[in-house]
Write a protein that holds these residues in place. Structure first.
Motif, PDB file in Angstrom:
ATOM      1  N   ALA A   1       0.817  -1.217   0.000  1.00 13.80           N
ATOM      2  CA  ALA A   1       0.000   0.000   0.000  1.00 13.80           C
ATOM      3  C   ALA A   1       0.853   1.270   0.000  1.00 13.80           C
ATOM      4  O   ALA A   1       0.619   2.195   0.774  1.00 13.80           O
ATOM      5  N   TYR A   2       1.842   1.301  -0.871  1.00 15.23           N
ATOM      6  CA  TYR A   2       2.656   2.504  -1.010  1.00 15.23           C
ATOM      7  C   TYR A   2       1.844   3.587  -1.723  1.00 15.23           C
ATOM      8  O   TYR A   2       0.843   3.298  -2.382  1.00 15.23           O
ATOM      9  N   ILE A   3       2.282   4.829  -1.593  1.00  8.75           N
ATOM     10  CA  ILE A   3       1.694   5.897  -2.393  1.00  8.75           C
ATOM     11  C   ILE A   3       2.807   6.524  -3.222  1.00  8.75           C
ATOM     12  O   ILE A   3       3.962   6.582  -2.796  1.00  8.75           O
ATOM     13  N   GLY A   4       2.460   6.959  -4.421  1.00 16.05           N
ATOM     14  CA  GLY A   4       3.443   7.553  -5.313  1.00 16.05           C
ATOM     15  C   GLY A   4       3.533   9.055  -5.109  1.00 16.05           C
ATOM     16  O   GLY A   4       2.516   9.748  -5.111  1.00 16.05           O
ATOM     17  N   ILE A   5       4.741   9.547  -4.917  1.00 14.23           N
ATOM     18  CA  ILE A   5       4.989  10.973  -4.726  1.00 14.23           C
ATOM     19  C   ILE A   5       5.937  11.444  -5.823  1.00 14.23           C
ATOM     20  O   ILE A   5       7.013  10.864  -6.006  1.00 14.23           O
ATOM     21  N   ALA A   6       5.536  12.480  -6.548  1.00 16.08           N
ATOM     22  CA  ALA A   6       6.382  13.004  -7.619  1.00 16.08           C
ATOM     23  C   ALA A   6       7.742  13.403  -7.061  1.00 16.08           C
ATOM     24  O   ALA A   6       7.835  14.137  -6.076  1.00 16.08           O
ATOM     25  N   GLY A   7       8.787  12.916  -7.682  1.00 15.14           N
ATOM     26  CA  GLY A   7      10.140  13.235  -7.253  1.00 15.14           C
ATOM     27  C   GLY A   7      10.694  12.316  -6.188  1.00 15.14           C
ATOM     28  O   GLY A   7      11.902  12.288  -5.955  1.00 15.14           O
ATOM     29  N   LEU A   8       9.818  11.562  -5.518  1.00 14.58           N
ATOM     30  CA  LEU A   8      10.258  10.645  -4.463  1.00 14.58           C
ATOM     31  C   LEU A   8       9.987   9.190  -4.810  1.00 14.58           C
ATOM     32  O   LEU A   8      10.616   8.296  -4.261  1.00 14.58           O
ATOM     33  N   GLY A   9       9.028   8.959  -5.690  1.00 16.10           N
ATOM     34  CA  GLY A   9       8.661   7.591  -6.026  1.00 16.10           C
ATOM     35  C   GLY A   9       7.669   7.019  -5.029  1.00 16.10           C
ATOM     36  O   GLY A   9       6.893   7.750  -4.408  1.00 16.10           O
ATOM     37  N   ALA A  10       7.700   5.703  -4.852  1.00 19.17           N
ATOM     38  CA  ALA A  10       6.778   5.024  -3.940  1.00 19.17           C
ATOM     39  C   ALA A  10       7.304   5.128  -2.514  1.00 19.17           C
ATOM     40  O   ALA A  10       8.436   4.737  -2.231  1.00 19.17           O
ATOM     41  N   ILE A  11       6.487   5.662  -1.608  1.00 14.07           N
ATOM     42  CA  ILE A  11       6.919   5.778  -0.216  1.00 14.07           C
ATOM     43  C   ILE A  11       5.882   5.145   0.705  1.00 14.07           C
ATOM     44  O   ILE A  11       4.727   4.951   0.339  1.00 14.07           O
ATOM     45  N   ASP A  12       6.325   4.857   1.902  1.00 11.38           N
ATOM     46  CA  ASP A  12       5.494   4.263   2.947  1.00 11.38           C
ATOM     47  C   ASP A  12       5.012   5.389   3.868  1.00 11.38           C
ATOM     48  O   ASP A  12       5.799   5.931   4.643  1.00 11.38           O
ATOM     49  N   PRO A  13       3.733   5.764   3.809  1.00 18.83           N
ATOM     50  CA  PRO A  13       3.244   6.876   4.630  1.00 18.83           C
ATOM     51  C   PRO A  13       3.287   6.595   6.129  1.00 18.83           C
ATOM     52  O   PRO A  13       3.440   7.529   6.922  1.00 18.83           O
ATOM     53  N   ILE A  14       3.142   5.333   6.526  1.00 13.84           N
ATOM     54  CA  ILE A  14       3.164   5.021   7.955  1.00 13.84           C
ATOM     55  C   ILE A  14       4.561   5.243   8.529  1.00 13.84           C
ATOM     56  O   ILE A  14       4.730   5.911   9.551  1.00 13.84           O
ATOM     57  N   SER A  15       5.569   4.709   7.869  1.00 14.46           N
ATOM     58  CA  SER A  15       6.938   4.890   8.356  1.00 14.46           C
ATOM     59  C   SER A  15       7.392   6.343   8.253  1.00 14.46           C
ATOM     60  O   SER A  15       8.223   6.801   9.043  1.00 14.46           O
ATOM     61  N   ASN A  16       6.845   7.064   7.272  1.00 16.92           N
ATOM     62  CA  ASN A  16       7.287   8.437   7.016  1.00 16.92           C
ATOM     63  C   ASN A  16       6.267   9.479   7.466  1.00 16.92           C
ATOM     64  O   ASN A  16       6.228  10.584   6.929  1.00 16.92           O
ATOM     65  N   TRP A  17       5.469   9.153   8.467  1.00 13.05           N
ATOM     66  CA  TRP A  17       4.425  10.060   8.941  1.00 13.05           C
ATOM     67  C   TRP A  17       4.992  11.409   9.392  1.00 13.05           C
ATOM     68  O   TRP A  17       4.343  12.447   9.250  1.00 13.05           O
ATOM     69  N   SER A  18       6.222  11.415   9.907  1.00  9.20           N
ATOM     70  CA  SER A  18       6.802  12.658  10.432  1.00  9.20           C
ATOM     71  C   SER A  18       7.113  13.667   9.333  1.00  9.20           C
ATOM     72  O   SER A  18       7.357  14.846   9.626  1.00  9.20           O
ATOM     73  N   PHE A  19       7.109  13.231   8.064  1.00 10.25           N
ATOM     74  CA  PHE A  19       7.337  14.166   6.962  1.00 10.25           C
ATOM     75  C   PHE A  19       6.303  15.292   6.955  1.00 10.25           C
ATOM     76  O   PHE A  19       6.556  16.362   6.412  1.00 10.25           O
ATOM     77  N   MET A  20       5.138  15.045   7.551  1.00 10.94           N
ATOM     78  CA  MET A  20       4.076  16.051   7.536  1.00 10.94           C
ATOM     79  C   MET A  20       4.491  17.333   8.249  1.00 10.94           C
ATOM     80  O   MET A  20       3.993  18.416   7.920  1.00 10.94           O
ATOM     81  N   SER A  21       5.389  17.218   9.215  1.00  8.87           N
ATOM     82  CA  SER A  21       5.787  18.378  10.011  1.00  8.87           C
ATOM     83  C   SER A  21       6.914  19.174   9.370  1.00  8.87           C
ATOM     84  O   SER A  21       7.302  20.220   9.889  1.00  8.87           O
ATOM     85  N   ALA A  22       7.426  18.683   8.251  1.00  4.65           N
ATOM     86  CA  ALA A  22       8.562  19.335   7.609  1.00  4.65           C
ATOM     87  C   ALA A  22       8.095  20.308   6.526  1.00  4.65           C
ATOM     88  O   ALA A  22       7.009  20.153   5.967  1.00  4.65           O
ATOM     89  N   PRO A  23       8.906  21.329   6.224  1.00  3.39           N
ATOM     90  CA  PRO A  23       8.581  22.189   5.079  1.00  3.39           C
ATOM     91  C   PRO A  23       8.495  21.358   3.803  1.00  3.39           C
ATOM     92  O   PRO A  23       9.162  20.331   3.673  1.00  3.39           O
ATOM     93  N   LYS A  24       7.671  21.789   2.875  1.00  2.00           N
ATOM     94  CA  LYS A  24       7.453  21.066   1.619  1.00  2.00           C
ATOM     95  C   LYS A  24       6.999  19.636   1.891  1.00  2.00           C
ATOM     96  O   LYS A  24       7.446  18.681   1.245  1.00  2.00           O
ATOM     97  N   ALA A  25       6.107  19.484   2.847  1.00  2.00           N
ATOM     98  CA  ALA A  25       5.647  18.151   3.258  1.00  2.00           C
ATOM     99  C   ALA A  25       5.061  17.385   2.075  1.00  2.00           C
ATOM    100  O   ALA A  25       4.139  17.875   1.421  1.00  2.00           O
ATOM    101  N   PRO A  26       5.576  16.179   1.795  1.00  7.11           N
ATOM    102  CA  PRO A  26       5.062  15.412   0.655  1.00  7.11           C
ATOM    103  C   PRO A  26       3.786  14.635   0.965  1.00  7.11           C
ATOM    104  O   PRO A  26       3.147  14.113   0.060  1.00  7.11           O
ATOM    105  N   ILE A  27       3.442  14.513   2.248  1.00 10.30           N
ATOM    106  CA  ILE A  27       2.231  13.792   2.627  1.00 10.30           C
ATOM    107  C   ILE A  27       1.421  14.624   3.612  1.00 10.30           C
ATOM    108  O   ILE A  27       1.953  15.517   4.274  1.00 10.30           O
ATOM    109  N   ALA A  28       0.134  14.319   3.680  1.00 13.13           N
ATOM    110  CA  ALA A  28      -0.793  15.028   4.562  1.00 13.13           C
ATOM    111  C   ALA A  28      -1.520  14.013   5.440  1.00 13.13           C
ATOM    112  O   ALA A  28      -1.484  12.802   5.168  1.00 13.13           O
ATOM    113  N   PRO A  29      -2.188  14.469   6.499  1.00 12.15           N
ATOM    114  CA  PRO A  29      -2.909  13.536   7.373  1.00 12.15           C
ATOM    115  C   PRO A  29      -3.868  12.616   6.619  1.00 12.15           C
ATOM    116  O   PRO A  29      -4.020  11.442   6.967  1.00 12.15           O
ATOM    117  N   ARG A  30      -4.514  13.149   5.590  1.00 18.70           N
ATOM    118  CA  ARG A  30      -5.440  12.315   4.817  1.00 18.70           C
ATOM    119  C   ARG A  30      -4.721  11.122   4.197  1.00 18.70           C
ATOM    120  O   ARG A  30      -5.281  10.017   4.118  1.00 18.70           O
TER     121      ARG A  30
END
Length: 218
Positions: free
Chosen positions: A79-108
């Protein structure tokens, strides 16, 4: 057929539920944004005013711990999600990305992925429970490369094997066409040119297979 047993899959699902609970508790202390509002420049979450910072930190560490426990859930289910420029990422493992500038993922994205993972695990548990003895060797399709499994997983876990293979092949083609900048040709011509012998031509890079399971560009 998957090599994962019922007990393992059930424990993994419980870990995902624990992550979901920890995430929701932490989100109660956060202002929630989305990709459109963040405009690709800002975080998609930030701490609400007036929050006890020690409590926020405690909840944040709880999410991190739960994410570690559920870390293999996305790779197992694909259940990866595709992010432009990053490829397939794991939102669960990378949940903390939301707090960073230019966040590639959102709570949804986190909530959608969590629900998707639970549904796929349920399907895999049903399969494991109904599995009969067989002389066929077992394997874990989640051990495929994330690019392949991300395209195949949604169909594989619902027994649409031919569709899964087709989607995996299409996903692999899109992946390499983007990496090599070859969106100027159709898929068949792309692979004919990219894997053909001989030196590459300007604007037509090639791939070689040196061994070890990885392709290299030349």
């Amino acid at each position: 057929m998957s090599q994962y047993g019922v007990d393992y899959l059930q424990r993994l699902r419980a870990a995902v539920e624990k992550f979901e609970e920890a995430f929701d508790a932490w989100m109660s202390t956060q202002v929630e944004s989305d990709h459109m509002s963040a405009r690709g420049l800002f975080p998609t979450v930030w701490t609400k005013e007036g929050q006890d910072q020690s409590e926020v930190q405690r909840l944040e560490l709880g999410v991190a711990e739960a994410a570690g426990l559920a870390a293999s859930a996305v790779s197992v289910t694909g259940a990866y999600i595709g992010i432009a420029g990053l490829g397939a990422i794991d939102p669960i493992s990378n949940w903390s990305f939301m707090s960073a500038p230019k966040a590639p993922i959102a709570p949804r994205d986190i909530r959608t992925t969590t629900a998707n993972v639970k549904g796929r695990l349920d399907a895999m548990i049903v399969d494991a429970e109904s599995r009969t003895d067989s002389d066929l060797p077992t394997f874990a399709p989640a051990q495929f490369h994330p690019v392949v499994w991300a395209g195949a997983s949604a169909h594989w876990t619902t027994h649409q094997y031919r569709v899964a293979v087709r989607e995996a092949a299409e996903g692999l083609t899109v992946h390499w066409k983007e990496r090599l900048g070859r969106n100027d040709v159709d898929d068949t011509v792309f692979w004919q040119q990219t894997l053909s012998p001989g030196a590459p031509e300007p604007g037509k890079p090639k791939l070689t297979w040196p061994g070890g399971g990885r392709m290299t560009r030349r």
